[in-house]
Design a protein around this motif. Structure first.
Motif, mmCIF file in Angstrom:
data_model
loop_
_atom_site.group_PDB
_atom_site.id
_atom_site.type_symbol
_atom_site.label_atom_id
_atom_site.label_comp_id
_atom_site.label_asym_id
_atom_site.label_seq_id
_atom_site.Cartn_x
_atom_site.Cartn_y
_atom_site.Cartn_z
ATOM 1 N N GLN A 120 56.586 -88.713 70.241
ATOM 2 C CA GLN A 120 57.487 -89.488 69.384
ATOM 3 C C GLN A 120 58.215 -90.525 70.240
ATOM 4 O OE1 GLN A 120 56.992 -89.147 66.402
ATOM 5 N NE2 GLN A 120 56.331 -87.050 66.011
ATOM 6 N N ALA A 121 57.548 -91.638 70.461
ATOM 7 C CA ALA A 121 58.072 -92.652 71.382
ATOM 8 C C ALA A 121 59.402 -93.231 70.907
ATOM 9 C CB ALA A 121 57.044 -93.767 71.557
ATOM 10 N N GLU A 122 59.528 -93.467 69.603
ATOM 11 C CA GLU A 122 60.743 -94.105 69.089
ATOM 12 C C GLU A 122 61.970 -93.218 69.287
ATOM 13 O OE1 GLU A 122 62.459 -96.336 65.061
ATOM 14 O OE2 GLU A 122 60.583 -95.201 64.981
ATOM 15 N N GLY A 181 60.245 -75.968 84.707
ATOM 16 C CA GLY A 181 60.460 -77.016 85.693
ATOM 17 C C GLY A 181 59.963 -78.389 85.324
ATOM 18 N N ASN A 182 59.492 -78.568 84.101
ATOM 19 C CA ASN A 182 58.982 -79.879 83.692
ATOM 20 C C ASN A 182 60.123 -80.810 83.302
ATOM 21 O OD1 ASN A 182 56.115 -79.534 83.947
ATOM 22 N ND2 ASN A 182 56.201 -78.159 82.178
ATOM 23 N N THR A 183 60.150 -81.978 83.925
ATOM 24 C CA THR A 183 61.164 -82.986 83.625
ATOM 25 C C THR A 183 60.618 -83.960 82.583
ATOM 26 O OG1 THR A 183 60.351 -84.503 85.325
ATOM 27 C CG2 THR A 183 61.987 -82.847 86.010
ATOM 28 N N PRO A 184 61.494 -84.755 81.958
ATOM 29 C CA PRO A 184 61.011 -85.776 81.024
ATOM 30 C C PRO A 184 59.970 -86.695 81.651
ATOM 31 C CG PRO A 184 63.366 -85.495 80.744
ATOM 32 C CD PRO A 184 62.978 -84.669 81.938
ATOM 33 N N LEU A 185 60.129 -87.033 82.946
ATOM 34 C CA LEU A 185 59.163 -87.898 83.609
ATOM 35 C C LEU A 185 57.788 -87.237 83.660
ATOM 36 C CD1 LEU A 185 58.581 -90.532 85.130
ATOM 37 C CD2 LEU A 185 59.184 -89.340 87.252
ATOM 38 N N MET A 186 57.756 -85.957 83.952
ATOM 39 C CA MET A 186 56.478 -85.241 84.007
ATOM 40 C C MET A 186 55.797 -85.223 82.645
ATOM 41 S SD MET A 186 57.591 -81.968 86.338
ATOM 42 C CE MET A 186 58.426 -82.182 87.912
ATOM 43 N N ILE A 187 56.587 -84.935 81.605
ATOM 44 C CA ILE A 187 56.018 -84.876 80.251
ATOM 45 C C ILE A 187 55.519 -86.245 79.822
ATOM 46 C CG2 ILE A 187 56.512 -84.357 77.829
ATOM 47 C CD1 ILE A 187 58.659 -82.369 78.869
ATOM 48 N N ALA A 188 56.322 -87.279 80.067
ATOM 49 C CA ALA A 188 55.930 -88.640 79.681
ATOM 50 C C ALA A 188 54.685 -89.072 80.443
ATOM 51 C CB ALA A 188 57.075 -89.613 79.954
ATOM 52 N N ALA A 189 54.609 -88.713 81.710
ATOM 53 C CA ALA A 189 53.442 -89.072 82.527
ATOM 54 C C ALA A 189 52.194 -88.378 82.009
ATOM 55 C CB ALA A 189 53.700 -88.700 83.984
ATOM 56 N N GLN A 190 52.312 -87.105 81.703
ATOM 57 C CA GLN A 190 51.161 -86.346 81.210
ATOM 58 C C GLN A 190 50.701 -86.842 79.839
ATOM 59 O OE1 GLN A 190 51.753 -82.073 80.440
ATOM 60 N NE2 GLN A 190 49.889 -81.719 81.627
ATOM 61 N N GLN A 191 51.656 -87.261 79.007
ATOM 62 C CA GLN A 191 51.329 -87.762 77.675
ATOM 63 C C GLN A 191 50.843 -89.215 77.690
ATOM 64 O OE1 GLN A 191 51.358 -86.096 74.750
ATOM 65 N NE2 GLN A 191 51.917 -84.203 75.772
ATOM 66 N N GLY A 192 51.038 -89.897 78.816
ATOM 67 C CA GLY A 192 50.612 -91.293 78.903
ATOM 68 C C GLY A 192 51.575 -92.256 78.248
ATOM 69 N N ALA A 248 58.148 -94.888 78.353
ATOM 70 C CA ALA A 248 59.126 -93.873 78.724
ATOM 71 C C ALA A 248 59.138 -93.659 80.234
ATOM 72 C CB ALA A 248 58.818 -92.557 78.007
ATOM 73 N N VAL A 249 57.937 -93.649 80.838
ATOM 74 C CA VAL A 249 57.868 -93.519 82.303
ATOM 75 C C VAL A 249 58.632 -94.661 82.966
ATOM 76 C CG1 VAL A 249 56.331 -93.614 84.302
ATOM 77 C CG2 VAL A 249 55.702 -92.234 82.316
ATOM 78 N N ARG A 250 58.410 -95.869 82.476
ATOM 79 C CA ARG A 250 59.086 -97.034 83.051
ATOM 80 C C ARG A 250 60.605 -96.933 82.891
ATOM 81 N NH1 ARG A 250 56.196 -100.480 80.728
ATOM 82 N NH2 ARG A 250 54.784 -100.945 82.451
ATOM 83 N N ARG A 251 61.049 -96.522 81.687
ATOM 84 C CA ARG A 251 62.488 -96.418 81.442
ATOM 85 C C ARG A 251 63.118 -95.346 82.333
ATOM 86 N NH1 ARG A 251 66.554 -97.255 77.569
ATOM 87 N NH2 ARG A 251 65.242 -98.466 76.160
ATOM 88 N N LEU A 252 62.435 -94.215 82.489
ATOM 89 C CA LEU A 252 62.967 -93.142 83.326
ATOM 90 C C LEU A 252 63.051 -93.557 84.792
ATOM 91 C CD1 LEU A 252 61.082 -90.222 81.584
ATOM 92 C CD2 LEU A 252 63.572 -90.378 81.808
#
Length: 493
Positions: A386-388, A407-418, A422-426
């Motif tokens: 849910q990108a929005e 231990g999964n951070t938002p960056l890890m989840i966003a990276a795995q989901q592609g 979100a990766v850029r914003r984090l």
């Protein structure tokens, strides 16, 4: 009866040309079906119909079947039984089992086509062979009935009242126990209903599912017929075999005027069905905000904390600020949690309900309140793609470094989901790019294993350490090679 395709489907037939959808960058069919289902739950029927028409024109069986139900009920498109039949036929021929069963009942009842008992039985048999439970029961009853002699009394309609001659019981009507009164109520034949009642028909006679004529009229949206039945003494609080009342069926079908009328006539809105759900909960779950607000004004069970939580979470998933505000005014605090420790904001974000997410953020709901697994709303939004709502949470100040229990951070989840944005914003927010989870995997490792090429490029440009090893001593490069992702393996050499 001539069969025809809806104009919308014909107008969009060009979308069936191979490669056109890909050139326009459309999501996968499964994702678009999910979008249409969400639109239906939120009562955006016209939007759902447009999406489904495009997919139906391209031959998607599920889209054909879903669109058929919209045409049958007149939701988002003109009510058209023949078009509903056409679409059901297309889905059935493509192997859609539920459509095969539905098509069989349409042939048996003559809805949208000429009545054809042989075809009806053939399609029900096909669905039965595929394991459809109701089709198996129907086929068994059809076969049993075929072995019995049929008397003239069973097939001769009562002809004293206008319109009754048109209500000769079809095979499916007889199988389901639909009386002439029930059949007239289902069709909204008000004058015939009135004539049958005047001749002594019992207003609360039931079919084999325990449904009364009032239940059928309420579900089909026939207000005038419902009035006639209530005036004749029909009991609005009777339950069918599933424990559903006329009010519950009208609520599920989205017929506001009938719900309003039944409430005014004293129908109880606190009666739960066999699954324990009251009409109010069903209305909220289906995104029927207008009906939900009407029912909430009549009956809001503030004494049951678990039910309070169910109502609030359903509203967060499917409804907008108006209903959330109404629930709050009735005493439901926004900080309620469900059985998994998840709050309203978690549900709103995970379901992609942007309006509810914005409202809850504005009202100070805890952005970083995590569930029992340590998953906060931001984690959930990213995990469900849910990108929005993920962007809204980040903009609202959600903690981009918060880790789940594993231990999964938002960056890890966003990276795995592609999720590149979100990766850029984090990264712009300054999160630690090389943090690792319980298995010692970094965001770079997870992206490499999931074949997220652009994310890997971005992480490398931002300085991610490609030399790190996880608990199995594997580097990001090793994971890419093992998964067969040659392009990423080359980037990580």
């Amino acid at each position: 009866m001539a069969l025809h395709r809806p104009p919308l489907v014909l107008a969009l037939a060009l979308l069936a040309v191979p490669g056109l959808a890909e050139e326009q960058g459309d999501p996968t069919e499964a994702l678009r079906i999910e979008e249409a289902q969400t639109a239906v739950r939120q009562r955006n029927y016209a939007e759902a119909a447009e999406t489904l028409a495009e997919l139906a024109a391209a031959g998607n069986a599920e889209a054909n079947y879903m669109l058929a139900t919209l045409y049958r009920d007149g939701r988002g498109v003109p009510q058209d039984e023949a078009t509903a039949f056409d679409l059901t036929l297309a889905a059935a021929e493509a192997g859609h089992v539920e459509a095969q069963y539905s098509l069989g009942t349409l042939y048996l009842s003559g809805r949208g086509t000429d009545e054809d008992a042989a075809e009806g039985r053939r399609w029900i048999a096909a669905a039965s062979a595929a394991g459809h439970a109701r089709a198996k029961e129907a086929l068994s009853e059809l076969e049993a009935r075929a072995a019995e002699p049929v008397s003239d009394a069973e097939i001769s309609p009562r002809e004293e009242a206008p319109g009754i001659a048109d209500l000769a019981p079809s095979q499916i009507a007889t199988e389901l126990g639909w009386t002439l009164l029930i059949e007239a109520a289902r069709r909204g034949e008000g004058q015939t209903v009135q004539a049958l009642l005047e001749q002594g028909a019992a207003p609360d006679e039931t079919d084999k599912q325990g449904r009364t004529a009032l239940m059928h009229a309420a579900e089909a949206g026939h207000l005038g017929t419902a009035r006639s039945l209530i005036d004749a003494g029909a009991d609005p609080d009777l339950k069918d075999a599933d424990g559903k009342t006329a009010l519950a069926l009208a609520t599920e079908a989205g017929h506001f005027e009938i719900v309003e009328y039944l409430v005014m006539q004293g129908a109880r809105s606190d009666l739960a069905d066999n699954a324990g759900a009251r009409p109010l909960l069903r209305a909220i779950e289906d995104g029927q905000a207008r009906i939900a607000m009407l029912l909430a004004g009549e009956d809001l069970p503030v004494e049951d904390i678990n039910l309070q939580s169910e109502l609030l979470m359903a509203a967060a998933r499917s409804s907008g600020p108006e209903l959330l505000r109404l629930l709050s005014d009735h005493g439901l605090p926004f900080d309620l949690l469900d059985r998994d420790g998840r709050g309203a904001l978690w549900h709103a974000a995970a379901s992609g309900n942007a309006a509810a997410t914005a409202f809850l953020i504005e009202n100070g709901v805890g952005l970083d309140r995590a569930d029992e697994a340590g998953e906060a709303p931001l984690h959930a939004a990213l995990r469900f793609g849910q990108a929005e709502t993920a962007d809204m949470l980040l903009a609202g100040g959600a903690d981009g470094s918060l880790a789940t229990a594993t231990g999964n951070t938002p960056l890890m989840i966003a990276a795995q989901q592609g999720n590149l944005d979100a990766v850029r914003r984090l990264l712009e927010a300054g999160v630690d790019i090389d943090l690792r989870n319980a298995k010692r995997n970094s965001a770079l490792m997870l992206a490499a294993q999931a074949n997220r090429v652009e994310v890997v490029r971005l992480l490398l440009e931002a300085g991610a350490d490609k030399r790190l090893r996880n608990q199995d001593r594997h580097r990001a490069h090793d994971l890419a090679v093992a998964a067969g992702h040659a392009e990423i393996a080359e980037l990580l050499e």
